[in-house]
Design a protein around this motif. Structure first.
Motif, PDB file in Angstrom:
ATOM      1  N   GLY A 263       0.806  -1.200   0.000  1.00 37.20           N
ATOM      2  CA  GLY A 263       0.000   0.000   0.000  1.00 37.20           C
ATOM      3  C   GLY A 263       0.848   1.262   0.000  1.00 37.20           C
ATOM      4  N   VAL A 264       2.012   1.203   0.653  1.00 36.31           N
ATOM      5  CA  VAL A 264       2.915   2.353   0.679  1.00 36.31           C
ATOM      6  C   VAL A 264       3.438   2.639  -0.730  1.00 36.31           C
ATOM      7  CG1 VAL A 264       5.088   3.249   1.587  1.00 36.31           C
ATOM      8  CG2 VAL A 264       3.568   1.919   3.065  1.00 36.31           C
ATOM      9  N   TYR A 265       3.812   1.594  -1.441  1.00 37.12           N
ATOM     10  CA  TYR A 265       4.278   1.760  -2.826  1.00 37.12           C
ATOM     11  C   TYR A 265       3.169   2.345  -3.695  1.00 37.12           C
ATOM     12  CZ  TYR A 265       8.892  -0.500  -2.841  1.00 37.12           C
ATOM     13  OH  TYR A 265      10.218  -0.781  -2.667  1.00 37.12           O
ATOM     14  N   ASP A 266       1.952   1.857  -3.536  1.00 39.58           N
ATOM     15  CA  ASP A 266       0.831   2.368  -4.332  1.00 39.58           C
ATOM     16  C   ASP A 266       0.614   3.857  -4.082  1.00 39.58           C
ATOM     17  OD1 ASP A 266       0.406  -0.106  -5.425  1.00 39.58           O
ATOM     18  OD2 ASP A 266      -1.255  -0.642  -4.110  1.00 39.58           O
ATOM     19  N   TYR A 267       0.643   4.261  -2.820  1.00 41.59           N
ATOM     20  CA  TYR A 267       0.427   5.673  -2.490  1.00 41.59           C
ATOM     21  C   TYR A 267       1.529   6.544  -3.090  1.00 41.59           C
ATOM     22  CZ  TYR A 267       0.269   9.968   0.238  1.00 41.59           C
ATOM     23  OH  TYR A 267       0.234  11.285   0.608  1.00 41.59           O
ATOM     24  N   CYS A 268       2.769   6.138  -2.927  1.00 41.02           N
ATOM     25  CA  CYS A 268       3.896   6.923  -3.436  1.00 41.02           C
ATOM     26  C   CYS A 268       3.911   6.956  -4.964  1.00 41.02           C
ATOM     27  CB  CYS A 268       5.208   6.374  -2.906  1.00 41.02           C
ATOM     28  SG  CYS A 268       5.447   6.646  -1.136  1.00 41.02           S
ATOM     29  N   ARG A 269       3.459   5.882  -5.588  1.00 34.32           N
ATOM     30  CA  ARG A 269       3.346   5.885  -7.055  1.00 34.32           C
ATOM     31  C   ARG A 269       2.382   6.967  -7.512  1.00 34.32           C
ATOM     32  NH1 ARG A 269      -0.217   1.299  -8.432  1.00 34.32           N
ATOM     33  NH2 ARG A 269      -1.647   2.774  -7.468  1.00 34.32           N
ATOM     34  N   ASP A 270       1.223   7.032  -6.898  1.00 30.07           N
ATOM     35  CA  ASP A 270       0.221   8.024  -7.305  1.00 30.07           C
ATOM     36  C   ASP A 270       0.731   9.443  -7.077  1.00 30.07           C
ATOM     37  OD1 ASP A 270      -1.403   5.912  -7.930  1.00 30.07           O
ATOM     38  OD2 ASP A 270      -2.573   6.005  -6.077  1.00 30.07           O
ATOM     39  N   LEU A 271       1.404   9.676  -5.954  1.00 28.41           N
ATOM     40  CA  LEU A 271       1.952  11.000  -5.660  1.00 28.41           C
ATOM     41  C   LEU A 271       3.042  11.358  -6.663  1.00 28.41           C
ATOM     42  CD1 LEU A 271       2.152  13.472  -3.825  1.00 28.41           C
ATOM     43  CD2 LEU A 271       3.753  12.171  -2.376  1.00 28.41           C
ATOM     44  N   THR A 272       3.908  10.400  -6.977  1.00 30.48           N
ATOM     45  CA  THR A 272       4.995  10.643  -7.933  1.00 30.48           C
ATOM     46  C   THR A 272       4.447  10.977  -9.309  1.00 30.48           C
ATOM     47  OG1 THR A 272       6.463   9.143  -6.722  1.00 30.48           O
ATOM     48  CG2 THR A 272       7.052   9.655  -8.998  1.00 30.48           C
ATOM     49  N   PHE A 273       3.432  10.263  -9.752  1.00 29.45           N
ATOM     50  CA  PHE A 273       2.840  10.527 -11.067  1.00 29.45           C
ATOM     51  C   PHE A 273       2.256  11.929 -11.143  1.00 29.45           C
ATOM     52  CE2 PHE A 273       1.958   5.920 -12.645  1.00 29.45           C
ATOM     53  CZ  PHE A 273       3.324   5.762 -12.831  1.00 29.45           C
ATOM     54  N   ARG A 274       1.628  12.385 -10.059  1.00 33.38           N
ATOM     55  CA  ARG A 274       1.054  13.732 -10.061  1.00 33.38           C
ATOM     56  C   ARG A 274       2.156  14.794 -10.195  1.00 33.38           C
ATOM     57  NH1 ARG A 274      -2.587  11.504  -6.182  1.00 33.38           N
ATOM     58  NH2 ARG A 274      -1.358  12.329  -4.440  1.00 33.38           N
ATOM     59  N   LEU A 275       3.281  14.563  -9.536  1.00 36.04           N
ATOM     60  CA  LEU A 275       4.393  15.508  -9.624  1.00 36.04           C
ATOM     61  C   LEU A 275       5.023  15.493 -11.010  1.00 36.04           C
ATOM     62  CD1 LEU A 275       6.087  14.854  -6.153  1.00 36.04           C
ATOM     63  CD2 LEU A 275       4.732  16.851  -6.820  1.00 36.04           C
ATOM     64  N   ILE A 276       5.228  14.307 -11.557  1.00 38.60           N
ATOM     65  CA  ILE A 276       5.845  14.184 -12.875  1.00 38.60           C
ATOM     66  C   ILE A 276       4.983  14.823 -13.948  1.00 38.60           C
ATOM     67  CG2 ILE A 276       6.476  12.510 -14.677  1.00 38.60           C
ATOM     68  CD1 ILE A 276       7.446  10.655 -12.456  1.00 38.60           C
TER      69      ILE A 276
END
Length: 322
Positions: A263-276
């Motif tokens: 779940g931590v990886y999933d959350y950080c993936r979504d946050l990273t995509f928004r920044l990128i």
């Protein structure tokens, strides 16, 4: 293993639409009797590009040998098959996160385009838009200079002012085995170009992956949609079976996944995509790709790290995003 041997092995064994990216300049290789692994060294660690290049039965053997030599490596853009082979080969807990999909068109079936695509084709005909294949080895210095200028202007006008590499390999503008190059013209004036990378299966060409798409500012609406439609029609007429439109990001559909999730990886993936997405507008491009009916190949990031910050940073750096 020399470059020619790697190409021969890839053509013989690979079946992934993004496999050709493993031949791009600037990569390191782990060579093994079973095949090879392509990777990039960045931020004091390794980032593997896609699936191992080996016969399916030997993929886990190759990955086990690689992990013994390079423990702690991050794996980016794995297919379902490649991720399963890694899960089998890894002697320690490996965390997997879905990082997107790859939209693939089935050219064996009659093509049916969305209303938006049909509208784009209508405007393309009115603007006398054409997609013409060119042999790079036959182009003169002036033609190549014009193509380089189009590429430079495209990058200059992009929010990030730079080109993403690695997963989607950098532009070469030079002849490459089985790669096809198309110039986009409006009223006989070049306004862009695109590159198709070969997609192999059983040592044969089954189709292509849309690898690069460069376009100058134009008043013609929906050029991407019309170009993809024209390419799909041409490849279908030539007897090819598939056209991949490359990676897409967007909402990750929930569902059962046999791979170890976090779940931590999933959350950080979504946050990273928004920044990128602020600097590399991947969401809009993905929406255009989703206009075409097709199947989606899931893509994964895998790493042994408990927290995803280092793996995501390494993947972003390897792709020239950071």
């Amino acid at each position: 293993m020399i470059a020619a041997d790697r190409f021969a092995r890839l053509r013989q064994c690979a079946s992934d639409p993004n496999a050709y990216a493993a031949l791009q300049p600037g990569l390191r290789y782990f060579d093994h009797p079973a095949g090879f692994v392509a990777y990039r060294r960045t931020l004091a660690g390794n980032v593997v590009l896609g699936d191992p290049v080996a016969e399916p039965a030997q993929a886990s053997v190759l990955l086990s040998a690689f992990l013994q030599a390079h423990p702690g490596s991050v794996f980016g853009y794995l297919s379902e098959t490649g991720a399963a082979a890694l899960a089998q080969a890894s002697g320690r807990r490996m965390r997997f996160v879905r990082i997107g999909t790859e939209r693939c068109l089935d050219l064996t079936q009659p093509l049916s385009f969305s209303a938006s695509t049909q509208g784009a084709l209508k405007k393309a005909r009115k603007a006398r838009l054409q997609v013409t294949e060119r042999n790079l080895s036959e182009l003169g210095a002036a033609d190549l200079a014009q193509l380089r200028a189009i590429n430079a202007e495209f990058i200059r006008l992009s929010p990030s002012k730079k080109e993403i590499g690695f997963i989607s390999r950098l532009l070469q503008l030079a002849p490459e085995p089985d790669v096809r190059f198309f110039v986009i013209e409006a009223a006989a004036t070049p306004i862009g170009f695109c590159v198709l990378d070969p997609w192999y299966e059983g040592a044969q060409l089954k189709g292509y992956q849309l690898h690069q798409f460069r376009l100058l500012p134009t008043k013609i609406w929906g050029v991407f949609l019309s170009v993809v439609a024209l390419l799909a029609e041409q490849l279908r007429a030539e007897g090819y079976r598939c056209l991949s439109l490359g990676g897409c990001i967007g909402p990750i559909s929930p569902g059962e996944q046999a791979l170890p999730v976090s779940g931590v990886y999933d959350y950080c993936r979504d946050l990273t995509f928004r920044l990128i997405d602020r600097y590399h507008p991947l969401t809009n491009l993905s929406k255009n790709k989703f206009e075409f009916a097709g199947t989606d190949l899931n893509r994964y990031l895998a790493a042994p790290h408990r927290l995803p910050l280092i793996p995501l940073a390494r993947l972003a750096r390897a792709n020239n995003i950071l």
